[in-house]
Design a protein around this motif. Structure first.
Motif, PDB file in Angstrom:
ATOM      1  N   ALA A  85      -5.197 -26.229  -2.491  1.00  0.00           N
ATOM      2  CA  ALA A  85      -5.545 -27.391  -3.316  1.00  0.00           C
ATOM      3  C   ALA A  85      -6.151 -28.491  -2.463  1.00  0.00           C
ATOM      4  O   ALA A  85      -7.121 -29.156  -2.872  1.00  0.00           O
ATOM      5  N   PHE A  86      -5.616 -28.691  -1.262  1.00  0.00           N
ATOM      6  CA  PHE A  86      -6.185 -29.700  -0.368  1.00  0.00           C
ATOM      7  C   PHE A  86      -7.571 -29.280   0.106  1.00  0.00           C
ATOM      8  O   PHE A  86      -8.490 -30.109   0.191  1.00  0.00           O
ATOM      9  N   SER A  87      -7.749 -28.002   0.413  1.00  0.00           N
ATOM     10  CA  SER A  87      -9.057 -27.520   0.873  1.00  0.00           C
ATOM     11  C   SER A  87     -10.143 -27.778  -0.159  1.00  0.00           C
ATOM     12  O   SER A  87     -11.284 -28.088   0.187  1.00  0.00           O
ATOM     13  N   ASN A  88      -9.795 -27.673  -1.414  1.00  0.00           N
ATOM     14  CA  ASN A  88     -10.778 -27.866  -2.480  1.00  0.00           C
ATOM     15  C   ASN A  88     -11.294 -29.289  -2.570  1.00  0.00           C
ATOM     16  O   ASN A  88     -12.376 -29.523  -3.123  1.00  0.00           O
ATOM     17  N   VAL A  89     -10.538 -30.243  -2.046  1.00  0.00           N
ATOM     18  CA  VAL A  89     -10.948 -31.648  -2.162  1.00  0.00           C
ATOM     19  C   VAL A  89     -11.219 -32.291  -0.806  1.00  0.00           C
ATOM     20  O   VAL A  89     -11.386 -33.505  -0.720  1.00  0.00           O
ATOM     21  N   SER A  90     -11.283 -31.475   0.248  1.00  0.00           N
ATOM     22  CA  SER A  90     -11.380 -32.069   1.592  1.00  0.00           C
ATOM     23  C   SER A  90     -12.549 -31.564   2.410  1.00  0.00           C
ATOM     24  O   SER A  90     -12.491 -31.521   3.624  1.00  0.00           O
ATOM     25  N   GLN A  91     -13.615 -31.154   1.755  1.00  0.00           N
ATOM     26  CA  GLN A  91     -14.819 -30.702   2.437  1.00  0.00           C
ATOM     27  C   GLN A  91     -14.542 -29.539   3.383  1.00  0.00           C
ATOM     28  O   GLN A  91     -15.043 -29.478   4.504  1.00  0.00           O
ATOM     29  N   GLY A  92     -13.727 -28.612   2.923  1.00  0.00           N
ATOM     30  CA  GLY A  92     -13.544 -27.381   3.673  1.00  0.00           C
ATOM     31  C   GLY A  92     -12.412 -27.356   4.677  1.00  0.00           C
ATOM     32  O   GLY A  92     -12.234 -26.359   5.383  1.00  0.00           O
ATOM     33  N   TYR A  93     -11.657 -28.424   4.791  1.00  0.00           N
ATOM     34  CA  TYR A  93     -10.513 -28.391   5.709  1.00  0.00           C
ATOM     35  C   TYR A  93      -9.459 -27.424   5.193  1.00  0.00           C
ATOM     36  O   TYR A  93      -9.233 -27.305   3.993  1.00  0.00           O
ATOM     37  N   THR A  94      -8.826 -26.731   6.115  1.00  0.00           N
ATOM     38  CA  THR A  94      -7.716 -25.857   5.775  1.00  0.00           C
ATOM     39  C   THR A  94      -6.449 -26.359   6.464  1.00  0.00           C
ATOM     40  O   THR A  94      -6.522 -27.097   7.455  1.00  0.00           O
ATOM     41  N   ALA A 143      -7.739 -38.674  11.269  1.00  0.00           N
ATOM     42  CA  ALA A 143      -8.327 -39.091   9.993  1.00  0.00           C
ATOM     43  C   ALA A 143      -8.093 -38.023   8.926  1.00  0.00           C
ATOM     44  O   ALA A 143      -7.685 -38.330   7.800  1.00  0.00           O
ATOM     45  N   ALA A 144      -8.352 -36.760   9.268  1.00  0.00           N
ATOM     46  CA  ALA A 144      -8.135 -35.677   8.315  1.00  0.00           C
ATOM     47  C   ALA A 144      -6.648 -35.502   8.026  1.00  0.00           C
ATOM     48  O   ALA A 144      -6.252 -35.201   6.891  1.00  0.00           O
ATOM     49  N   ALA A 145      -5.814 -35.691   9.041  1.00  0.00           N
ATOM     50  CA  ALA A 145      -4.368 -35.587   8.838  1.00  0.00           C
ATOM     51  C   ALA A 145      -3.888 -36.658   7.858  1.00  0.00           C
ATOM     52  O   ALA A 145      -3.043 -36.392   6.997  1.00  0.00           O
ATOM     53  N   GLN A 146      -4.452 -37.852   7.972  1.00  0.00           N
ATOM     54  CA  GLN A 146      -4.100 -38.921   7.039  1.00  0.00           C
ATOM     55  C   GLN A 146      -4.569 -38.584   5.625  1.00  0.00           C
ATOM     56  O   GLN A 146      -3.871 -38.855   4.645  1.00  0.00           O
ATOM     57  N   ASN A 147      -5.734 -37.964   5.531  1.00  0.00           N
ATOM     58  CA  ASN A 147      -6.223 -37.534   4.212  1.00  0.00           C
ATOM     59  C   ASN A 147      -5.286 -36.510   3.577  1.00  0.00           C
ATOM     60  O   ASN A 147      -5.049 -36.533   2.359  1.00  0.00           O
ATOM     61  N   PHE A 148      -4.768 -35.612   4.398  1.00  0.00           N
ATOM     62  CA  PHE A 148      -3.828 -34.617   3.883  1.00  0.00           C
ATOM     63  C   PHE A 148      -2.547 -35.293   3.401  1.00  0.00           C
ATOM     64  O   PHE A 148      -2.016 -34.954   2.336  1.00  0.00           O
TER      65      PHE A 148
END
Length: 309
Positions: free
Chosen positions: A92-101, A281-286
């Protein structure tokens, strides 16, 4: 060159015999040197030899330029009781995070804390116990202003679907001969279980019930899913786990005995970004996703309560 030599031999024809002999020897030496030099500086086609540079300038080559793809994987050290929910939260996070896994490292919170203290690579810490979160904060491993409440859980008693131990109430847990599983004192679920048992003994039962219950404990697990597995396989008659594990279990696999709220302990889960993260930054987004309505909906689907309830 040979034309010049012939011409020169014609000219020396008029000289004496002794002069001719000396000049001939000199010319032969010069000719041999010239032939030898030609052989050293030429290459035979097809043999792959190359001439030696004569400029004296060293030949250098530019290093190969390599490019590394941006890091697109986050590592989340996550309490094992979130094992089921993690299978939905990551995609679910990958779908909204520009490809992050998200790669979840699932284990007992006490083990995760120790791994971080030993230098393990992680971006996010999700704990089932405030005490371990506070420990990492005090030790400087967490970015303190990123630590937030995530979700919550109550303790519940689960029994196998067939109820082999004939346990129908909390009182039965103190009957000698029953087989009970619980977490170790260090794992959050085990710590809270002991608090609950103590409250039950003081409010409803007694010290004899409490002593008998502990005597019935046949296995201590280092993770909450470990307790669930023991009960599901029928290796024990009952186990103390989180409410979410029972709610998320396949229908018909487990039965449960609830614990009154007055004797229960609400376990608060927390989430925070690690100072050592290479992608803060990505960790904060998660983290933001986890506390968002979308993240909370998934947690609710797996039996977790909102962190404020």
């Amino acid at each position: 060159m040979f034309y010049s030599l012939l011409t020169y031999f014609a000219m020396i024809g008029m000289r004496s015999q002794k002069e001719k002999l000396c000049i001939g020897i000199i010319l032969c030496i010069v000719l041999c040197i010239a032939l030898a030099f030609t052989g050293c500086t030429s290459s035979t086609p097809g043999q792959g030899t190359t001439s030696t540079p004569t400029t004296g300038v060293p030949v250098t080559t530019s290093p190969a330029v390599t490019t590394q793809a941006p890091q697109k994987t986050l590592i989340a050290f996550t309490a094992a009781s979130l094992s089921g929910a993690s299978n939905k939260l990551g995609p679910a996070f990958s779908n909204v995070s520009q490809g992050y896994t998200v790669k979840f490292n699932l284990d007992g919170t006490q083990v995760l804390k120790q791994q971080i203290e030993q230098g393990a690579n992680a971006d996010v810490f999700i704990s089932a116990s405030n005490s371990y979160t506070n420990g990492l904060k005090n030790e400087g491993y967490l970015i303190n202003n990123t630590v937030r409440n995530l979700t919550s859980n109550y303790i519940i008693v689960i029994i196998p679907a067939g109820n082999p131990g004939n346990i129908t109430s909390l009182a039965d847990l103190g009957t000698p001969g029953k087989r009970i599983a619980m977490g170790t004192p260090e794992v959050p679920v085990g710590n809270v279980t002991r608090q609950v048992i103590n409250k039950l003994a003081n409010s409803t039962y007694n010290s004899t019930w409490q002593t008998n219950l502990y005597n019935n404990v046949k296995t201590l697990e280092t993770t909450e899913p470990g307790v669930v597995t023991k009960v599901s396989l029928g290796e024990v008659d009952a186990g103390f786990v989180y409410e979410s594990s029972y709610k998320a279990a396949p229908p018909g696999t487990l039965n449960a005995i609830s614990i009154p709220v007055k004797d229960n302990v609400l376990q608060i889960y927390t989430i925070g970004v690690l100072n050592s993260s290479t992608n803060q930054a990505a960790a904060q987004n998660f983290e933001d996703f986890m506390v968002s309505s979308a993240g909370q909906k998934i947690l609710s689907d797996f039996g977790f309560r909102p962190y404020g309830s």
